[in-house]
Write a protein that holds these residues in place. Structure first.
Motif, PDB file in Angstrom:
ATOM      1  N   ALA A 101      10.803  12.947   3.460  1.00 30.75           N
ATOM      2  CA  ALA A 101      11.472  14.316   3.296  1.00 30.75           C
ATOM      3  C   ALA A 101      11.503  14.798   4.530  1.00 30.75           C
ATOM      4  O   ALA A 101      10.103  15.146   5.406  1.00 30.75           O
ATOM      5  CB  ALA A 101      10.889  15.249   2.338  1.00 30.75           C
ATOM      6  N   GLY A 102      12.145  15.691   5.408  1.00 34.76           N
ATOM      7  CA  GLY A 102      12.042  16.284   6.689  1.00 34.76           C
ATOM      8  C   GLY A 102      11.351  17.755   6.574  1.00 34.76           C
ATOM      9  O   GLY A 102      11.990  18.680   7.043  1.00 34.76           O
ATOM     10  N   THR A 103      10.433  17.614   5.833  1.00 40.34           N
ATOM     11  CA  THR A 103       9.664  19.034   5.760  1.00 40.34           C
ATOM     12  C   THR A 103       8.335  18.996   6.304  1.00 40.34           C
ATOM     13  O   THR A 103       7.598  20.183   6.057  1.00 40.34           O
ATOM     14  CB  THR A 103       9.860  19.056   4.098  1.00 40.34           C
ATOM     15  N   GLN A 104       7.877  18.148   6.571  1.00 43.67           N
ATOM     16  CA  GLN A 104       6.439  18.085   7.053  1.00 43.67           C
ATOM     17  C   GLN A 104       6.400  17.761   8.520  1.00 43.67           C
ATOM     18  O   GLN A 104       7.027  17.123   8.972  1.00 43.67           O
ATOM     19  CB  GLN A 104       5.739  17.026   6.202  1.00 43.67           C
ATOM     20  N   ASP A 105       5.162  18.295   9.166  1.00 40.06           N
ATOM     21  CA  ASP A 105       5.169  18.050  10.810  1.00 40.06           C
ATOM     22  C   ASP A 105       4.543  16.977  10.971  1.00 40.06           C
ATOM     23  O   ASP A 105       3.934  16.117  10.072  1.00 40.06           O
ATOM     24  CB  ASP A 105       4.398  19.482  11.268  1.00 40.06           C
ATOM     25  N   SER A 106       4.913  16.538  12.461  1.00 40.94           N
ATOM     26  CA  SER A 106       4.377  15.189  12.761  1.00 40.94           C
ATOM     27  C   SER A 106       2.975  15.252  12.712  1.00 40.94           C
ATOM     28  O   SER A 106       2.650  13.863  12.603  1.00 40.94           O
ATOM     29  CB  SER A 106       4.961  15.185  14.293  1.00 40.94           C
ATOM     30  N   ASP A 107       2.120  16.147  12.689  1.00 41.96           N
ATOM     31  CA  ASP A 107       0.762  15.932  12.764  1.00 41.96           C
ATOM     32  C   ASP A 107       0.345  15.418  11.255  1.00 41.96           C
ATOM     33  O   ASP A 107      -0.627  14.333  11.078  1.00 41.96           O
ATOM     34  CB  ASP A 107       0.060  17.077  12.843  1.00 41.96           C
ATOM     35  N   LEU A 108       1.177  15.944  10.354  1.00 38.94           N
ATOM     36  CA  LEU A 108       0.813  15.301   9.010  1.00 38.94           C
ATOM     37  C   LEU A 108       0.969  13.920   8.837  1.00 38.94           C
ATOM     38  O   LEU A 108       0.443  13.129   8.165  1.00 38.94           O
ATOM     39  CB  LEU A 108       1.279  16.165   7.855  1.00 38.94           C
ATOM     40  N   VAL A 109       2.317  13.728   9.295  1.00 37.05           N
ATOM     41  CA  VAL A 109       2.946  12.319   9.268  1.00 37.05           C
ATOM     42  C   VAL A 109       2.038  11.296  10.027  1.00 37.05           C
ATOM     43  O   VAL A 109       1.623  10.266   9.426  1.00 37.05           O
ATOM     44  CB  VAL A 109       4.518  12.165   9.895  1.00 37.05           C
ATOM     45  N   SER A 110       1.728  11.725  11.117  1.00 43.16           N
ATOM     46  CA  SER A 110       0.623  10.798  11.924  1.00 43.16           C
ATOM     47  C   SER A 110      -0.693  10.609  11.155  1.00 43.16           C
ATOM     48  O   SER A 110      -1.270   9.642  11.158  1.00 43.16           O
ATOM     49  CB  SER A 110       0.451  11.211  13.395  1.00 43.16           C
ATOM     50  N   GLY A 111      -1.181  11.690  10.745  1.00 45.74           N
ATOM     51  CA  GLY A 111      -2.365  11.592   9.906  1.00 45.74           C
ATOM     52  C   GLY A 111      -2.366  10.648   8.802  1.00 45.74           C
ATOM     53  O   GLY A 111      -3.363   9.911   8.502  1.00 45.74           O
ATOM     54  N   TYR A 112      -1.231  10.829   8.136  1.00 44.83           N
ATOM     55  CA  TYR A 112      -0.961   9.917   7.006  1.00 44.83           C
ATOM     56  C   TYR A 112      -0.979   8.353   7.392  1.00 44.83           C
ATOM     57  O   TYR A 112      -1.751   7.783   6.834  1.00 44.83           O
ATOM     58  CB  TYR A 112       0.217  10.321   6.157  1.00 44.83           C
ATOM     59  N   ALA A 113      -0.320   8.228   8.407  1.00 46.00           N
ATOM     60  CA  ALA A 113      -0.169   6.670   8.808  1.00 46.00           C
ATOM     61  C   ALA A 113      -1.591   6.213   9.281  1.00 46.00           C
ATOM     62  O   ALA A 113      -1.722   5.076   9.115  1.00 46.00           O
ATOM     63  CB  ALA A 113       0.792   6.760   9.664  1.00 46.00           C
ATOM     64  N   ARG A 114      -2.269   7.217   9.827  1.00 46.72           N
ATOM     65  CA  ARG A 114      -3.757   6.872  10.282  1.00 46.72           C
ATOM     66  C   ARG A 114      -4.660   6.334   9.137  1.00 46.72           C
ATOM     67  O   ARG A 114      -5.221   5.445   9.256  1.00 46.72           O
ATOM     68  CB  ARG A 114      -4.256   7.776  11.393  1.00 46.72           C
ATOM     69  N   ARG A 115      -4.387   7.428   8.227  1.00 45.52           N
ATOM     70  CA  ARG A 115      -5.167   6.836   7.021  1.00 45.52           C
ATOM     71  C   ARG A 115      -5.245   5.593   6.540  1.00 45.52           C
ATOM     72  O   ARG A 115      -6.050   5.074   6.132  1.00 45.52           O
ATOM     73  CB  ARG A 115      -5.129   8.318   6.089  1.00 45.52           C
ATOM     74  N   ILE A 116      -3.706   5.313   6.386  1.00 44.65           N
ATOM     75  CA  ILE A 116      -3.379   4.109   5.696  1.00 44.65           C
ATOM     76  C   ILE A 116      -3.675   2.890   6.388  1.00 44.65           C
ATOM     77  O   ILE A 116      -4.202   2.038   6.032  1.00 44.65           O
ATOM     78  CB  ILE A 116      -1.928   4.188   5.185  1.00 44.65           C
ATOM     79  N   ALA A 117      -3.440   2.919   7.920  1.00 43.99           N
ATOM     80  CA  ALA A 117      -4.141   2.021   8.740  1.00 43.99           C
ATOM     81  C   ALA A 117      -5.355   1.873   8.729  1.00 43.99           C
ATOM     82  O   ALA A 117      -5.925   0.790   8.669  1.00 43.99           O
ATOM     83  CB  ALA A 117      -3.658   2.478  10.136  1.00 43.99           C
ATOM     84  N   ARG A 173       0.806  -1.307  -0.004  1.00 41.22           N
ATOM     85  CA  ARG A 173       0.037   0.168  -0.016  1.00 41.22           C
ATOM     86  C   ARG A 173       0.691   1.159  -0.100  1.00 41.22           C
ATOM     87  O   ARG A 173       0.477   2.236  -0.644  1.00 41.22           O
ATOM     88  CB  ARG A 173      -0.864  -0.021   1.403  1.00 41.22           C
ATOM     89  N   LEU A 174       1.828   1.205   0.911  1.00 40.62           N
ATOM     90  CA  LEU A 174       2.786   2.434   0.759  1.00 40.62           C
ATOM     91  C   LEU A 174       3.366   2.524  -0.451  1.00 40.62           C
ATOM     92  O   LEU A 174       3.749   3.709  -0.974  1.00 40.62           O
ATOM     93  CB  LEU A 174       3.709   2.259   1.928  1.00 40.62           C
ATOM     94  N   ALA A 175       3.797   1.523  -0.906  1.00 44.01           N
ATOM     95  CA  ALA A 175       4.413   1.587  -2.301  1.00 44.01           C
ATOM     96  C   ALA A 175       3.581   2.435  -3.484  1.00 44.01           C
ATOM     97  O   ALA A 175       4.294   2.899  -4.542  1.00 44.01           O
ATOM     98  CB  ALA A 175       4.797   0.130  -2.896  1.00 44.01           C
ATOM     99  N   GLU A 176       2.372   2.063  -3.120  1.00 45.78           N
ATOM    100  CA  GLU A 176       1.393   2.773  -4.322  1.00 45.78           C
ATOM    101  C   GLU A 176       1.613   4.311  -4.212  1.00 45.78           C
ATOM    102  O   GLU A 176       1.298   5.162  -5.236  1.00 45.78           O
ATOM    103  CB  GLU A 176      -0.103   2.363  -3.946  1.00 45.78           C
ATOM    104  N   ASP A 177       1.930   4.910  -3.062  1.00 43.57           N
ATOM    105  CA  ASP A 177       2.355   6.338  -3.032  1.00 43.57           C
ATOM    106  C   ASP A 177       3.714   6.756  -3.104  1.00 43.57           C
ATOM    107  O   ASP A 177       3.992   7.821  -2.638  1.00 43.57           O
ATOM    108  CB  ASP A 177       1.818   6.804  -1.549  1.00 43.57           C
ATOM    109  N   GLY A 178       4.404   5.919  -3.687  1.00 42.87           N
ATOM    110  CA  GLY A 178       5.902   6.130  -3.838  1.00 42.87           C
ATOM    111  C   GLY A 178       6.938   5.942  -2.522  1.00 42.87           C
ATOM    112  O   GLY A 178       7.710   6.700  -2.386  1.00 42.87           O
TER     113      GLY A 178
END
Length: 304
Positions: free
Chosen positions: A185-201, A160-165
């Motif tokens: 990339a170290g350009t996005q805040d932790s809320d965005l990263v956590s939100g993405y991981a949650r959406r994929i889960a 699934r992650l590979a689909e998003d590169g």
């Protein structure tokens, strides 16, 4: 000098080691001297994963069967040459505004920590002064699910992650679960990263409801694998690759190949027993650092 103390020079730093014969893993007879030896020999592949990251340690002064304590602050007797960084303490359980963290950038610091029986080393997903440069997905099995089921879910998550590169690199936790580590990339805040991981889960839970749960409630977990997306919160840490764990044997959070994850999903090792310190040293000698791409960075995550 007492007989149980030994002065050594490590890369020009003077250290005094103590109680080297003290058994820290009673079931395996693994001593503090062997802990120090392991961390010294694994340092070339471990240190790049600790570099510039504030370090949380779990110390076991009387071995894995005794009392332990988390340590974030640099202890009172920290040598002047050990790098420390004063940083904000989000979510501090003691109400601190800042913490003087130890940063283990070199071998002398690693040996000093091992001599303090800091068996477990945990780091955040960000380097000092930066946004997260890594996304971590923790796969936590609810009994009777075990590491075999984690391997099955890891394969689903990888695809699934590979689909998003997004590339993902697996490792065992050294306990019952595993983690997928993704350079970003170290350009996005932790809320965005956590939100993405949650959406994929949540996506994977919807597609595989008998295998996967994305909610934290423990009553939902039996027989399933909980995809813990919350590891990407700014206050959270994850056990570092190659860190020892406080198990009956000197188990290690061990990087894996995807071929090994597929074998684990089929019920073969690593799903049958953990890799130990000596085995991991042999693996690194043959394979190098399977997680080396993590320190090279990766792409931005897609926003929802």
């Amino acid at each position: 000098m007492p007989a149980d103390r030994l002065k050594v020079e490590v890369e020009g730093r003077s250290l005094e080691l103590s109680n080297l014969d003290k058994v820290l893993y009673p079931e395996a007879g693994f001593t503090k001297g062997e802990v120090i030896d392991y961390y010294t020999r694994i340092a070339p592949v471990l240190l790049p994963h600790l570099a510039d990251r504030p370090l949380t340690r779990i110390r076991y002064p009387n071995g894995v069967g005794g009392a332990s304590f988390f340590e974030k602050n640099a202890p009172a007797a920290t040598p002047a040459w050990v790098r420390t960084e004063t940083l904000p303490a989000p979510g501090s359980s003691k109400g601190r505004e800042t913490i003087d963290y130890v940063v283990a950038d070199d071998l002398p610091t690693l040996v000093w920590l091992a001599n303090l029986a800091a068996l477990e080393l945990h780091t955040p997903q960000w380097k000092i002064g930066d946004h997260p440069d890594m996304m971590v997905v923790d796969l936590d099995p609810g009994a009777p699910a075990a590491l075999k089921q984690c391997c099955e879910v890891a394969l689903l998550m990888r695809d699934r992650l590979a689909e998003d590169g997004i590339d993902s690199y697996p490792k065992t936790s050294g306990k019952k679960g595993m983690q997928l580590c993704c350079p970003i990339a170290g350009t996005q805040d932790s809320d965005l990263v956590s939100g993405y991981a949650r959406r994929i889960a949540q996506e994977l839970e919807k597609a595989h409801p008998k295998q996967i749960v994305s909610k934290m409630a423990k009553n939902l977990r039996p027989g399933k694998v909980f995809i813990d997306w919350s590891q990407n919160n700014a206050a959270k840490t994850t056990v570092a690759p190659y860190s020892l764990r406080a198990q009956a044997v000197p188990a290690v959070s061990t990087p894996l190949t995807w071929d090994e994850v597929e074998a684990g999903a089929a019920g073969k090792r690593p799903s049958t027993k953990p890799y130990t310190a000596g085995e991991v040293l042999n693996r690194v000698e043959k394979q190098g650092d399977l997680l080396a791409p993590l320190v090279e960075g990766g792409p931005e995550l897609p926003e929802s």
